[in-house]
Scaffold this active site. Structure first.
Site, PDB file in Angstrom:
ATOM      1  CB  VAL A  21       4.607   1.701  -3.638  1.00 24.72           C
ATOM      2  CG1 VAL A  21       5.570   0.630  -2.784  1.00 24.72           C
ATOM      3  CG2 VAL A  21       3.899   3.017  -2.900  1.00 24.72           C
ATOM      4  CB  SER A  70      -0.888  -0.016   1.239  1.00 21.45           C
ATOM      5  OG  SER A  70      -0.055  -0.054   2.097  1.00 21.45           O
ATOM      6  CE  LYS A  71      -1.793   8.082  -0.844  1.00 23.60           C
ATOM      7  NZ  LYS A  71      -2.996   8.768  -0.704  1.00 23.60           N
ATOM      8  NE  ARG A  72       0.734   7.796   4.789  1.00 19.30           N
ATOM      9  CZ  ARG A  72      -0.669   7.686   4.212  1.00 19.30           C
ATOM     10  NH1 ARG A  72      -1.273   6.724   3.971  1.00 19.30           N
ATOM     11  NH2 ARG A  72      -1.343   8.977   4.112  1.00 19.30           N
ATOM     12  CG  ASP A  73       3.329  -0.858   2.280  1.00 22.21           C
ATOM     13  OD1 ASP A  73       3.325  -0.767   3.770  1.00 22.21           O
ATOM     14  OD2 ASP A  73       2.503  -1.757   1.981  1.00 22.21           O
TER      15      ASP A  73
END
Length: 492
Positions: free
Chosen positions: A268, A257-260
């Site tokens: 990402v 996800s977005k903040r990974d």
RNA sequence: GGCCCGUUCGUCUAGGGGUUAGGACGCCAGAUUUUCAUUCUGGUAGCACGGGUUCGAUUCCCGUACGGGCUACCA
């Protein structure tokens, strides 16, 4: 019937790498079957709309070279391709469902629904076959009461899920998947603001746009039963479904996800997303990743051509692509392998194109552009992304920022100082690699000193570090007087 | 919790009733190189578990475990 597939992101922010893969698979499938690849913007949630997101999506697809031929800015005769522009269409169909007795008005407030959920065990409340008759809707209220709500515009429309019905889906990737209607909820299909929810908009558009195959992420599998029912309500033929395995975090715990990106230290998103006053996210393009390398890596995350082939052009992927070869289980994102793909593509890339690609970076740093071609030749086998070239080889353009002192002290013998002075003095001002090699090697053999005592020190003098491209190439690109200056500086 | 989906080396995957279970990334070792990288050679490591079915299951079936998805007036 010709194949028509769509990529249908919602413009709620930058396009996630998982979305990129979904777009890629749709693209490959369309091309493979000489079909049409369509972009549809699913902006039915006005609260989540993010300005610039749609442009970002288009720019990403363009950068990657997997552009649709139908869509908001691409044209086509099935438009408009943005759901917010199709509001009236959905209305018409929503009311058609009411008339057919396949949907009903519901008047429960968000607070009431919240309460119903909270007072149920484990939040198990479901607005469906077992609960709808105890809720506030046109099924339970008198006609007059309902009319009052309807006239005030304060209502949603819910689909009326039939009782005790098995809904079978024949997924192209997973085979038969079945659901029992009693477990399905009466999904809202039209919201109080007059916008449809995804479920309604999605099936109406897919039908009207004559979509033949719905290729999307596995997160949609659960709601596909609702979609199939909706097609039945309208007496329409449903398209084929193919639910893609998800791209997982490197740990395997949950979808990427977005903040990974921040968490694991790699982008990402395809392009950098930076807007004033908003959280920003780095992109692969800005990190020096080649579009075809990204595509190649992504293609193999969940699909394989069935043999050992790994490096493939888009055309080859199109040729080899098939839904049957898509894997069922989720795949972890492995940045190491992505980097390897990038390195392979850099190695195979025309050097003049690499020079072109890093010219702006060189200008920004104030570097001598005439050195770029030579620099690229020396460095391309030593990096796995483009912007690493100038970062690693900065010493070809400016003085070393720091020296590897440990190694210097280990390799430098003070009694050799005069040799370094000599070498510095006999260096030709300009010359190719061979000129410097001949000059230095003959000095070494004439003077009787050892290469092992000389080379490492010269290397540190010139570059500050022990590893790097050929020493004599480095001399050649630096030139005699610059090299001399650096040697003298280090040993004194 | 409920429903749905899944499970082959650490990772991405090929395979499929009888295979030395193949490839790639990573890692390790060697060769090449003045160094690093590239390249080449070799090595490491895997069918989640338990029951069936079968002469024989990693492969088929059923359970279990584990993992994931969904469970909104978000997509």
């Amino acid at each position: 019937m010709s194949v028509r597939v769509r990529f249908a992101p919602s413009p709620t922010g930058p396009l996630h790498i998982g979305g990129v893969r979904t777009a890629l698979y749709n693209y490959l499938f369309a091309k493979k079957h000489q079909g049409t690849f369509i972009l549809r913007i699913e902006d039915t949630d006005q609260g989540r709309f993010v300005p610039g997101a749609e442009e970002y999506i288009c720019e990403s697809l363009a950068w990657l070279g997997i552009e649709p031929t139908e869509g908001p800015t691409y044209g086509g005769k099935f438009g408009p391709y943005k759901q917010s522009d199709r509001k009236e269409i959905y209305h018409q169909y929503a009311f058609e469902l009411i008339e057919k007795g396949k949907a009903y008005y519901a008047f429960d407030t968000p607070e009431e629904l919240d309460l119903a959920r909270k007072s149920s065990e484990n939040d198990s409340f479901k607005y469906g076959v077992h609960s709808r008759m105890s809720m506030k809707n046109s099924l339970t209220l008198s006609e007059g009461e309902s009319k009052t709500f309807i006239d005030s515009g304060d209502y949603v429309i819910r689909m009326l899920i039939p009782t005790d019905q098995d809904i079978k889906i024949n997924d192209e990737i997973r085979g038969e998947v079945s659901f029992n209607s009693n477990e399905l909820d009466d999904k809202v299909i039209l919201k109080p603001d007059g916008m449809p929810t995804y479920h309604l908009a999605n099936i109406i558009d897919d039908h009207l746009m004559e979509i033949t195959h719905v290729i999307r992420g596995e997160e949609w599998l659960s709601s596909t039963a609702h979609h199939v029912l909706l097609y039945q309500f309208f007496d329409w033929n449903a398209p084929s479904f193919a639910h893609l395995p998800l791209i997982l975090k490197p740990t395997g715990k949950g979808k990427l996800s977005k903040r990974d990106g921040a968490e694991f230290g790699f982008p990402v998103f395809p392009l950098t997303w930076a807007r004033d006053g908003e959280e920003s996210f780095p992109g692969f393009r800005e990190a020096g990743m080649l579009p075809n390398a990204l595509l190649n890596f992504l293609a193999l995350l969940g699909w394989s051509p069935g043999d050992d082939k790994e490096i493939m052009s888009i055309d080859e992927m199109v040729e080899l692509f098939s839904l049957e070869k898509i894997v069922k289980s989720g795949a972890r994102f492995d940045i190491e392998k992505a980097n390897w793909f990038n390195q392979q593509y850099i190695l195979a890339m025309d050097e003049s194109l690499i020079v072109e690609a890093i010219t702006n970076q060189a200008i920004a740093n104030g570097y001598d552009l005439t050195k770029l071609p030579y620099c690229v030749t020396m460095m391309k086998a030593r990096v796995n992304n483009l912007d690493q070239i100038l970062k690693d080889a900065y010493y070809l353009f400016e003085k070393p920022h720091q020296y590897d002192n440990d190694t210097f002290e280990k390799k430098y013998k003070p009694e050799n100082k005069s040799h370094f002075n000599q070498i510095a003095n006999i260096l030709p001002e300009i010359g190719d690699k061979e000129a410097y090699e001949t000059c230095i090697k003959s000095y070494i053999s004439d003077s009787g000193c050892k290469m092992g005592d000389i080379f490492p020190v010269l290397r540190i003098a010139l570059t500050g570090i022990l590893q790097g491209p050929d020493l004599f190439d480095t001399f050649s690109i630096l030139g005699g007087s610059e090299a001399k200056e650096r040697i003298l500086k280090l040993i004194n």
